[in-house]
Design a protein around this motif. Structure first.
Motif, PDB file in Angstrom:
ATOM      1  N   THR A  72       0.403  17.545 -75.804  1.00  0.00           N
ATOM      2  CA  THR A  72      -0.515  18.283 -74.946  1.00  0.00           C
ATOM      3  C   THR A  72      -1.133  17.314 -73.959  1.00  0.00           C
ATOM      4  N   VAL A  73      -1.021  17.633 -72.681  1.00  0.00           N
ATOM      5  CA  VAL A  73      -1.597  16.835 -71.607  1.00  0.00           C
ATOM      6  C   VAL A  73      -2.788  17.619 -71.062  1.00  0.00           C
ATOM      7  N   ILE A  74      -3.930  16.938 -70.900  1.00  0.00           N
ATOM      8  CA  ILE A  74      -5.142  17.603 -70.443  1.00  0.00           C
ATOM      9  C   ILE A  74      -5.641  16.895 -69.192  1.00  0.00           C
ATOM     10  N   VAL A  75      -5.832  17.678 -68.123  1.00  0.00           N
ATOM     11  CA  VAL A  75      -6.315  17.148 -66.853  1.00  0.00           C
ATOM     12  C   VAL A  75      -7.616  17.842 -66.475  1.00  0.00           C
ATOM     13  N   GLU A  76      -8.349  17.223 -65.537  1.00  0.00           N
ATOM     14  CA  GLU A  76      -9.578  17.832 -65.046  1.00  0.00           C
ATOM     15  C   GLU A  76      -9.627  17.776 -63.537  1.00  0.00           C
ATOM     16  N   GLY A  77     -10.433  18.660 -62.968  1.00  0.00           N
ATOM     17  CA  GLY A  77     -10.636  18.725 -61.526  1.00  0.00           C
ATOM     18  C   GLY A  77     -11.373  20.008 -61.215  1.00  0.00           C
ATOM     19  N   ASP A  78     -11.457  20.351 -59.925  1.00  0.00           N
ATOM     20  CA  ASP A  78     -12.094  21.630 -59.625  1.00  0.00           C
ATOM     21  C   ASP A  78     -11.117  22.756 -59.971  1.00  0.00           C
ATOM     22  N   ILE A  79     -11.630  23.964 -60.107  1.00  0.00           N
ATOM     23  CA  ILE A  79     -10.833  25.075 -60.642  1.00  0.00           C
ATOM     24  C   ILE A  79      -9.576  25.348 -59.823  1.00  0.00           C
ATOM     25  N   SER A  80      -9.668  25.294 -58.511  1.00  0.00           N
ATOM     26  CA  SER A  80      -8.477  25.581 -57.701  1.00  0.00           C
ATOM     27  C   SER A  80      -7.419  24.494 -57.863  1.00  0.00           C
ATOM     28  N   ALA A  81      -7.839  23.242 -57.939  1.00  0.00           N
ATOM     29  CA  ALA A  81      -6.892  22.142 -58.117  1.00  0.00           C
ATOM     30  C   ALA A  81      -6.232  22.199 -59.487  1.00  0.00           C
ATOM     31  N   VAL A  82      -7.013  22.463 -60.519  1.00  0.00           N
ATOM     32  CA  VAL A  82      -6.464  22.538 -61.874  1.00  0.00           C
ATOM     33  C   VAL A  82      -5.488  23.703 -61.987  1.00  0.00           C
ATOM     34  N   THR A  83      -5.861  24.841 -61.434  1.00  0.00           N
ATOM     35  CA  THR A  83      -4.974  26.012 -61.484  1.00  0.00           C
ATOM     36  C   THR A  83      -3.659  25.722 -60.775  1.00  0.00           C
ATOM     37  N   ALA A  84      -3.731  25.140 -59.582  1.00  0.00           N
ATOM     38  CA  ALA A  84      -2.514  24.805 -58.843  1.00  0.00           C
ATOM     39  C   ALA A  84      -1.671  23.787 -59.605  1.00  0.00           C
ATOM     40  N   ALA A  85      -2.317  22.784 -60.183  1.00  0.00           N
ATOM     41  CA  ALA A  85      -1.594  21.748 -60.912  1.00  0.00           C
ATOM     42  C   ALA A  85      -0.853  22.323 -62.111  1.00  0.00           C
ATOM     43  N   VAL A  86      -1.530  23.155 -62.880  1.00  0.00           N
ATOM     44  CA  VAL A  86      -0.894  23.749 -64.063  1.00  0.00           C
ATOM     45  C   VAL A  86       0.237  24.678 -63.647  1.00  0.00           C
ATOM     46  N   GLU A  87       0.008  25.514 -62.656  1.00  0.00           N
ATOM     47  CA  GLU A  87       1.063  26.441 -62.204  1.00  0.00           C
ATOM     48  C   GLU A  87       2.284  25.677 -61.699  1.00  0.00           C
ATOM     49  N   ASN A  88       2.072  24.608 -60.935  1.00  0.00           N
ATOM     50  CA  ASN A  88       3.197  23.822 -60.425  1.00  0.00           C
ATOM     51  C   ASN A  88       3.954  23.125 -61.546  1.00  0.00           C
ATOM     52  N   ALA A  89       3.237  22.618 -62.528  1.00  0.00           N
ATOM     53  CA  ALA A  89       3.898  21.942 -63.649  1.00  0.00           C
ATOM     54  C   ALA A  89       4.693  22.935 -64.488  1.00  0.00           C
ATOM     55  N   VAL A  90       4.133  24.108 -64.715  1.00  0.00           N
ATOM     56  CA  VAL A  90       4.854  25.128 -65.484  1.00  0.00           C
ATOM     57  C   VAL A  90       6.137  25.527 -64.752  1.00  0.00           C
ATOM     58  N   ALA A  91       6.052  25.673 -63.431  1.00  0.00           N
ATOM     59  CA  ALA A  91       7.221  26.094 -62.646  1.00  0.00           C
ATOM     60  C   ALA A  91       8.268  24.995 -62.501  1.00  0.00           C
ATOM     61  N   GLY A  92       7.834  23.718 -62.462  1.00  0.00           N
ATOM     62  CA  GLY A  92       8.782  22.654 -62.159  1.00  0.00           C
ATOM     63  C   GLY A  92       9.120  21.713 -63.289  1.00  0.00           C
ATOM     64  N   ALA A  93       8.611  21.973 -64.481  1.00  0.00           N
ATOM     65  CA  ALA A  93       8.820  21.056 -65.600  1.00  0.00           C
ATOM     66  C   ALA A  93      10.280  21.002 -66.030  1.00  0.00           C
ATOM     67  N   ILE A  94      10.685  19.853 -66.585  1.00  0.00           N
ATOM     68  CA  ILE A  94      12.065  19.716 -67.057  1.00  0.00           C
ATOM     69  C   ILE A  94      12.297  20.519 -68.334  1.00  0.00           C
TER      70      ILE A  94
END
Length: 98
Positions: free
Chosen positions: A43-65
């Protein structure tokens, strides 16, 4: 603490890939990571403002190996969640110092 994003994926390599995608796609920082079952689940846990965190998680889910097992964004974590994450991060720092 700001908002947090969590991604759980099978394997350390896939977790590093997710972290790389998250950090490159939005203004987020690593808080901590956890390995379970001998590193089979990470489990990887990141922090930031809500829009950045949401974008980061969505991009990782879509592009992960590998397809993540689970993922979540917590907009305003409760102080007990913050305490738990701080304990995890401190444990990692202590291991690195030994």
């Amino acid at each position: 603490m700001k908002s947090i994003g969590l991604i759980e994926v099978s394997g350390v390599t896939a977790a590093v890939d997710c972290l790389d995608i998250m950090c490159k796609s939005a203004n987020v920082e690593l808080v901590t990571w956890e390995r379970k079952l001998g590193g089979r689940l990470v489990t990887v846990i990141v922090e930031g403002d809500i829009s950045a965190v949401t974008a980061a998680v969505e991009n990782a889910v879509a592009g992960a190996i590998k397809t993540p097992c689970a993922y979540a964004v917590i907009a305003s974590p409760h102080e007990e969640v913050e305490r738990l994450l701080n304990l995890s991060a401190q444990r990692i720092k202590n291991k690195a110092g030994k």
